[in-house]
Design a protein around this motif. Sequence first.
Motif, PDB file in Angstrom:
ATOM      1  N   LYS A   1      -1.982  -8.231   8.403  1.00  0.00           N
ATOM      2  CA  LYS A   1      -0.634  -8.251   8.973  1.00  0.00           C
ATOM      3  C   LYS A   1       0.444  -8.415   7.906  1.00  0.00           C
ATOM      4  N   LYS A   2       0.109  -9.175   6.855  1.00  0.00           N
ATOM      5  CA  LYS A   2       1.090  -9.386   5.784  1.00  0.00           C
ATOM      6  C   LYS A   2       0.937  -8.280   4.752  1.00  0.00           C
ATOM      7  N   VAL A   3       1.652  -7.187   4.957  1.00  0.00           N
ATOM      8  CA  VAL A   3       1.543  -6.034   4.083  1.00  0.00           C
ATOM      9  C   VAL A   3       2.777  -5.142   4.275  1.00  0.00           C
ATOM     10  N   LEU A   4       3.127  -4.420   3.244  1.00  0.00           N
ATOM     11  CA  LEU A   4       4.174  -3.407   3.323  1.00  0.00           C
ATOM     12  C   LEU A   4       3.554  -2.047   3.027  1.00  0.00           C
ATOM     13  N   VAL A   5       4.073  -1.025   3.684  1.00  0.00           N
ATOM     14  CA  VAL A   5       3.594   0.341   3.476  1.00  0.00           C
ATOM     15  C   VAL A   5       4.655   1.099   2.686  1.00  0.00           C
ATOM     16  N   GLY A   6       4.372   1.347   1.401  1.00  0.00           N
ATOM     17  CA  GLY A   6       5.291   2.114   0.577  1.00  0.00           C
ATOM     18  C   GLY A   6       5.227   3.587   0.929  1.00  0.00           C
ATOM     19  N   LEU A   7       6.387   4.228   0.966  1.00  0.00           N
ATOM     20  CA  LEU A   7       6.472   5.627   1.391  1.00  0.00           C
ATOM     21  C   LEU A   7       6.657   6.521   0.167  1.00  0.00           C
ATOM     22  N   SER A   8       5.648   7.317  -0.105  1.00  0.00           N
ATOM     23  CA  SER A   8       5.702   8.236  -1.243  1.00  0.00           C
ATOM     24  C   SER A   8       5.942   9.650  -0.737  1.00  0.00           C
ATOM     25  N   PHE A   9       6.970  10.289  -1.272  1.00  0.00           N
ATOM     26  CA  PHE A   9       7.287  11.660  -0.866  1.00  0.00           C
ATOM     27  C   PHE A   9       6.734  12.668  -1.862  1.00  0.00           C
ATOM     28  N   HIS A  10       5.763  12.233  -2.631  1.00  0.00           N
ATOM     29  CA  HIS A  10       5.035  13.107  -3.549  1.00  0.00           C
ATOM     30  C   HIS A  10       3.546  13.016  -3.202  1.00  0.00           C
ATOM     31  N   THR A  11       2.826  14.107  -3.362  1.00  0.00           N
ATOM     32  CA  THR A  11       1.395  14.139  -3.046  1.00  0.00           C
ATOM     33  C   THR A  11       0.637  13.178  -3.953  1.00  0.00           C
ATOM     34  N   ILE A  12      -0.165  12.321  -3.372  1.00  0.00           N
ATOM     35  CA  ILE A  12      -0.913  11.348  -4.169  1.00  0.00           C
ATOM     36  C   ILE A  12      -2.345  11.803  -4.431  1.00  0.00           C
ATOM     37  N   SER A  13      -2.779  12.870  -3.762  1.00  0.00           N
ATOM     38  CA  SER A  13      -4.115  13.424  -4.000  1.00  0.00           C
ATOM     39  C   SER A  13      -4.031  14.937  -3.934  1.00  0.00           C
ATOM     40  N   GLY A  14      -4.238  15.568  -5.085  1.00  0.00           N
ATOM     41  CA  GLY A  14      -4.137  17.020  -5.139  1.00  0.00           C
ATOM     42  C   GLY A  14      -5.168  17.717  -4.272  1.00  0.00           C
ATOM     43  N   GLU A  15      -6.354  17.097  -4.119  1.00  0.00           N
ATOM     44  CA  GLU A  15      -7.423  17.699  -3.315  1.00  0.00           C
ATOM     45  C   GLU A  15      -7.362  17.256  -1.859  1.00  0.00           C
TER      46      GLU A  15
ATOM     47  N   MET B   1       0.852  -1.181   0.000  1.00  0.00           N
ATOM     48  CA  MET B   1       0.000   0.000   0.000  1.00  0.00           C
ATOM     49  C   MET B   1       0.896   1.242   0.000  1.00  0.00           C
ATOM     50  N   ILE B   2       0.349   2.368  -0.414  1.00  0.00           N
ATOM     51  CA  ILE B   2       1.140   3.594  -0.538  1.00  0.00           C
ATOM     52  C   ILE B   2       0.663   4.611   0.494  1.00  0.00           C
ATOM     53  N   LEU B   3       1.621   5.209   1.208  1.00  0.00           N
ATOM     54  CA  LEU B   3       1.321   6.234   2.205  1.00  0.00           C
ATOM     55  C   LEU B   3       1.945   7.556   1.780  1.00  0.00           C
ATOM     56  N   ASP B   4       1.152   8.616   1.841  1.00  0.00           N
ATOM     57  CA  ASP B   4       1.612   9.951   1.457  1.00  0.00           C
ATOM     58  C   ASP B   4       2.427  10.544   2.602  1.00  0.00           C
ATOM     59  N   MET B   5       3.739  10.629   2.403  1.00  0.00           N
ATOM     60  CA  MET B   5       4.621  11.132   3.457  1.00  0.00           C
ATOM     61  C   MET B   5       4.566  12.651   3.576  1.00  0.00           C
ATOM     62  N   THR B   6       4.040  13.338   2.572  1.00  0.00           N
ATOM     63  CA  THR B   6       3.881  14.796   2.702  1.00  0.00           C
ATOM     64  C   THR B   6       2.806  15.135   3.733  1.00  0.00           C
ATOM     65  N   VAL B   7       1.992  14.137   4.079  1.00  0.00           N
ATOM     66  CA  VAL B   7       0.943  14.334   5.075  1.00  0.00           C
ATOM     67  C   VAL B   7       1.316  13.697   6.418  1.00  0.00           C
ATOM     68  N   HIS B   8       1.975  12.541   6.367  1.00  0.00           N
ATOM     69  CA  HIS B   8       2.208  11.760   7.586  1.00  0.00           C
ATOM     70  C   HIS B   8       3.677  11.695   7.993  1.00  0.00           C
ATOM     71  N   ALA B   9       4.501  12.588   7.498  1.00  0.00           N
ATOM     72  CA  ALA B   9       5.932  12.543   7.839  1.00  0.00           C
ATOM     73  C   ALA B   9       6.188  12.770   9.322  1.00  0.00           C
ATOM     74  N   GLU B  10       5.294  13.467   9.994  1.00  0.00           N
ATOM     75  CA  GLU B  10       5.488  13.787  11.409  1.00  0.00           C
ATOM     76  C   GLU B  10       5.479  12.553  12.300  1.00  0.00           C
ATOM     77  N   HIS B  11       4.946  11.452  11.784  1.00  0.00           N
ATOM     78  CA  HIS B  11       4.883  10.219  12.581  1.00  0.00           C
ATOM     79  C   HIS B  11       6.183   9.418  12.509  1.00  0.00           C
ATOM     80  N   PHE B  12       7.129   9.837  11.692  1.00  0.00           N
ATOM     81  CA  PHE B  12       8.355   9.078  11.491  1.00  0.00           C
ATOM     82  C   PHE B  12       9.559   9.873  11.978  1.00  0.00           C
ATOM     83  N   PRO B  13      10.566   9.173  12.535  1.00  0.00           N
ATOM     84  CA  PRO B  13      11.799   9.866  12.958  1.00  0.00           C
ATOM     85  C   PRO B  13      12.519  10.495  11.768  1.00  0.00           C
ATOM     86  N   THR B  14      13.235  11.581  12.026  1.00  0.00           N
ATOM     87  CA  THR B  14      13.931  12.302  10.958  1.00  0.00           C
ATOM     88  C   THR B  14      14.984  11.430  10.285  1.00  0.00           C
TER      89      THR B  14
END
Length: 305
Positions: free
Chosen positions: A271-285, A198-211
């Motif tokens: 449980k069997k899943v990977l979360v892909g980290l996208s550093f580009h916006t996946i939804s403009g709206e 699955m893909i996660l938008d890091m421009t929105v959720h970056a605060e949850h991850f260590p620098t």
Amino acid sequence: MAVYLDVIWLLNFCFDYMLLALTALFLKRQVRKRRLAIGALIASFYVLFLFIPVLTFMVNPIIKLLYSLVIVSVTFGFNRFRSFFQCWLLFYFVTFMIGGGMMGAHYFLQQDVTVYNGAVATQGTGFGDPVSWLFVLIGFPSIWWFSKRRVDTLETTKIHYDQLANVVIHIDDHTISAVALIDSGNQLQDPLSGSPVMILDMTVHAEHFPTTFIEKAKNVTDFQEEGEVDKWEHRLRIVPFRAVGQDHQFLCAIKPDEVVISMDDGAITVKKVLVGLSFHTISGEKEYSCILHPKMLTGHKATAS
């Protein structure tokens, strides 16, 4: 004043046909053109009744109501009372929507107030503002087309929002909540484990991850370099993928403890899943910040939420 009754009748026949056709489109019904034409013909006869002195009773609201029932029954038929009642109400809705749109456009283009020698003057005939036939001929098809496009857009939006779900990603003691789009075209998976990605938008959720973790995730080549070790570094994965016009691309992903997907009929835990980290916006709206793999929704039992 000369009144060309045949021209008035022809215009009303065309307008009634378009109103019935638009009603059929909103109802998602396949109505034969012959039935639409017969319904429009019956509706257009009402104009002729207004010029016959013996039929002045036709202007009575109750008679108009009954006459509209005849028009709808001839055009769409009568199977069940509920469906017929819905057709009848929608026919009135379409008529009022088109008529209201035309009157709104007419008054929008009118200039009722003028300044003459420093004084403000209003214009009016005392009988309302007459609408020209040219405006009707241009305005009616325009409002008809505009209404159809708007309804199509609303239906697309509804379908789009029907494909949204709420997800919660658990990683150690961290919880990430997001709105996800269920994308049937997403077939990305880890070639080694076969886990869906699955893909996660890091421009929105970056605060949850260590620098330090984000820096390593942004640069795939840093995986081979020595540096500060992050607590989630052992969860990092590299997933190869192909994009249109590009080959040999790599996506950084993280292995969560579990992902909980909330649906209308319950919750699904994956449980069997990977979360892909996208550093580009996946939804403009910003309607969603996550994209789900369709495989995540199959083979799992939903529990009541």
